[in-house]
Design a protein around this motif. Sequence first.
Motif, mmCIF file in Angstrom:
data_model
loop_
_atom_site.group_PDB
_atom_site.id
_atom_site.type_symbol
_atom_site.label_atom_id
_atom_site.label_comp_id
_atom_site.label_asym_id
_atom_site.label_seq_id
_atom_site.Cartn_x
_atom_site.Cartn_y
_atom_site.Cartn_z
ATOM 1 N N GLU A 131 85.089 55.790 61.856
ATOM 2 C CA GLU A 131 84.139 56.225 60.835
ATOM 3 C C GLU A 131 83.509 57.553 61.218
ATOM 4 O O GLU A 131 83.186 57.789 62.376
ATOM 5 C CB GLU A 131 83.041 55.176 60.649
ATOM 6 C CG GLU A 131 83.522 53.873 60.046
ATOM 7 C CD GLU A 131 82.418 52.840 60.019
ATOM 8 O OE1 GLU A 131 82.104 52.319 58.943
ATOM 9 O OE2 GLU A 131 81.871 52.563 61.091
ATOM 10 N N ALA A 132 83.314 58.414 60.229
ATOM 11 C CA ALA A 132 82.764 59.752 60.492
ATOM 12 C C ALA A 132 81.648 60.066 59.506
ATOM 13 O O ALA A 132 81.837 59.954 58.295
ATOM 14 C CB ALA A 132 83.858 60.808 60.370
ATOM 15 N N PRO A 133 80.479 60.466 59.994
ATOM 16 C CA PRO A 133 79.412 60.902 59.081
ATOM 17 C C PRO A 133 79.810 62.207 58.391
ATOM 18 O O PRO A 133 80.228 63.163 59.043
ATOM 19 C CB PRO A 133 78.214 61.120 60.016
ATOM 20 C CG PRO A 133 78.530 60.319 61.243
ATOM 21 C CD PRO A 133 80.014 60.415 61.389
ATOM 22 N N TYR A 134 79.688 62.229 57.079
ATOM 23 C CA TYR A 134 79.980 63.438 56.315
ATOM 24 C C TYR A 134 79.252 63.366 54.985
ATOM 25 O O TYR A 134 78.715 62.320 54.608
ATOM 26 C CB TYR A 134 81.487 63.603 56.102
ATOM 27 C CG TYR A 134 82.085 62.722 55.043
ATOM 28 C CD1 TYR A 134 82.304 63.192 53.749
ATOM 29 C CD2 TYR A 134 82.444 61.394 55.320
ATOM 30 C CE1 TYR A 134 82.866 62.392 52.767
ATOM 31 C CE2 TYR A 134 83.001 60.582 54.344
ATOM 32 C CZ TYR A 134 83.209 61.077 53.069
ATOM 33 O OH TYR A 134 83.751 60.278 52.097
ATOM 34 N N CYS A 135 79.202 64.485 54.295
ATOM 35 C CA CYS A 135 78.552 64.490 52.987
ATOM 36 C C CYS A 135 79.337 65.360 52.014
ATOM 37 O O CYS A 135 80.178 66.182 52.420
ATOM 38 C CB CYS A 135 77.102 64.965 53.087
ATOM 39 S SG CYS A 135 76.916 66.713 53.497
ATOM 40 N N ILE A 136 79.058 65.170 50.736
ATOM 41 C CA ILE A 136 79.624 65.991 49.667
ATOM 42 C C ILE A 136 78.463 66.609 48.907
ATOM 43 O O ILE A 136 77.554 65.889 48.479
ATOM 44 C CB ILE A 136 80.492 65.162 48.707
ATOM 45 C CG1 ILE A 136 81.623 64.461 49.468
ATOM 46 C CG2 ILE A 136 81.062 66.049 47.599
ATOM 47 C CD1 ILE A 136 82.387 63.460 48.608
ATOM 48 N N ILE A 137 78.478 67.911 48.758
ATOM 49 C CA ILE A 137 77.420 68.581 48.013
ATOM 50 C C ILE A 137 78.037 69.463 46.934
ATOM 51 O O ILE A 137 79.175 69.932 47.078
ATOM 52 C CB ILE A 137 76.509 69.442 48.920
ATOM 53 C CG1 ILE A 137 77.307 70.561 49.586
ATOM 54 C CG2 ILE A 137 75.802 68.594 49.957
ATOM 55 C CD1 ILE A 137 76.447 71.543 50.359
ATOM 56 N N SER A 138 77.315 69.654 45.859
ATOM 57 C CA SER A 138 77.742 70.604 44.831
ATOM 58 C C SER A 138 76.742 71.754 44.812
ATOM 59 O O SER A 138 75.541 71.531 44.639
ATOM 60 C CB SER A 138 77.828 69.919 43.465
ATOM 61 O OG SER A 138 76.603 69.305 43.119
ATOM 62 N N ASP A 139 77.249 72.944 45.043
ATOM 63 C CA ASP A 139 76.425 74.147 45.081
ATOM 64 C C ASP A 139 76.583 74.867 43.743
ATOM 65 O O ASP A 139 77.634 75.444 43.455
ATOM 66 C CB ASP A 139 76.877 75.045 46.236
ATOM 67 C CG ASP A 139 75.951 76.222 46.465
ATOM 68 O OD1 ASP A 139 75.434 76.759 45.469
ATOM 69 O OD2 ASP A 139 75.751 76.610 47.624
ATOM 70 N N HIS A 140 75.523 74.837 42.938
ATOM 71 C CA HIS A 140 75.607 75.393 41.594
ATOM 72 C C HIS A 140 75.431 76.911 41.561
ATOM 73 O O HIS A 140 75.683 77.539 40.540
ATOM 74 C CB HIS A 140 74.556 74.719 40.698
ATOM 75 C CG HIS A 140 74.703 73.225 40.670
ATOM 76 N ND1 HIS A 140 75.855 72.609 40.243
ATOM 77 C CD2 HIS A 140 73.849 72.228 41.041
ATOM 78 C CE1 HIS A 140 75.714 71.288 40.340
ATOM 79 N NE2 HIS A 140 74.510 71.033 40.814
ATOM 80 N N VAL A 141 75.006 77.484 42.687
ATOM 81 C CA VAL A 141 74.894 78.940 42.779
ATOM 82 C C VAL A 141 76.259 79.544 43.087
ATOM 83 O O VAL A 141 76.709 80.493 42.433
ATOM 84 C CB VAL A 141 73.861 79.347 43.842
ATOM 85 C CG1 VAL A 141 73.842 80.864 44.001
ATOM 86 C CG2 VAL A 141 72.474 78.839 43.478
ATOM 87 N N TRP A 142 76.928 78.982 44.086
ATOM 88 C CA TRP A 142 78.233 79.490 44.497
ATOM 89 C C TRP A 142 79.390 78.804 43.769
ATOM 90 O O TRP A 142 80.556 79.091 44.038
ATOM 91 C CB TRP A 142 78.408 79.330 46.004
ATOM 92 C CG TRP A 142 77.546 80.267 46.778
ATOM 93 C CD1 TRP A 142 76.299 80.022 47.254
ATOM 94 C CD2 TRP A 142 77.859 81.608 47.144
ATOM 95 N NE1 TRP A 142 75.807 81.130 47.908
ATOM 96 C CE2 TRP A 142 76.746 82.121 47.858
ATOM 97 C CE3 TRP A 142 78.964 82.439 46.946
ATOM 98 C CZ2 TRP A 142 76.716 83.419 48.359
ATOM 99 C CZ3 TRP A 142 78.929 83.726 47.462
ATOM 100 C CH2 TRP A 142 77.818 84.202 48.162
ATOM 101 N N LYS A 143 79.059 77.869 42.878
ATOM 102 C CA LYS A 143 80.071 77.133 42.116
ATOM 103 C C LYS A 143 81.136 76.547 43.033
ATOM 104 O O LYS A 143 82.346 76.775 42.884
ATOM 105 C CB LYS A 143 80.711 78.034 41.056
ATOM 106 C CG LYS A 143 79.763 78.418 39.926
ATOM 107 C CD LYS A 143 80.493 79.111 38.794
ATOM 108 C CE LYS A 143 79.546 79.361 37.621
ATOM 109 N NZ LYS A 143 79.047 78.105 37.032
ATOM 110 N N SER A 144 80.646 75.765 43.981
ATOM 111 C CA SER A 144 81.526 75.141 44.964
ATOM 112 C C SER A 144 81.129 73.687 45.178
ATOM 113 O O SER A 144 79.950 73.335 45.112
ATOM 114 C CB SER A 144 81.452 75.878 46.305
ATOM 115 O OG SER A 144 81.893 77.209 46.181
#
Length: 228
Positions: A60-73
Amino acid sequence: CTGLCRLCCINGYRKMKHHKNENVIGDGTGFNEAALLQEARIDQSEVELVYAQFHNGIEEAPYCIISDHVWKSVAIVIRGSLSIEDFVLDTVFTPDHLEDVGNECGFDGTGEYCHKGLLAKTQWIYQDLKRHGIVERLLLGDSPECKDYRLRIAGHSLGAGCAAILALMLRNKYPDLRCLCFSPPGGLLSEKTATSCRSFIQSFVTNNEVIPRLSIDSLERLRNEVLD
């Protein structure tokens, strides 16, 4: 030593005590989510924490998913070595072949190898991503939630190694992805595969950092020099 006191004082944590995010896994107290938002300096008016997984183990690995609305990524960010399990995994230098992974993910892994311990951890992340389907929902299909956004993958140390392997595994589905690896461990990929990734994976190493230079040969040379 002051981290806990700083965390208890931030507004984000005071608000979070009364709000549980169902897309945050393995964070019963809310401290991990608050720490992530605080230390990453995430401005929630511009960047959305879509998913976070804080369980940690051999695979198991700690990780996250984010949406950056400034850089559209949309970014998948993987944590580096922090626990005993992580450091044990770092030492599993035995090469593991990539042929089966390549067949599943759409790249040529014939005769190619990578760090066995990091491959196992990356495969767990890959399966977790498939299980939740969040990245697909954000970026793929006829009406994605983040239309015209691009996928970015990043990590530090152990997380950088996992990020590179994950980028290799996801490239066929997301051809415009980019991967940023900060201090990735040495001995990660065989030469042909590492060379083929140059167009979409970038590594950053500061001065004489040890981790990016780790390999069985370098450790054996160090051992011999110490004993001599």
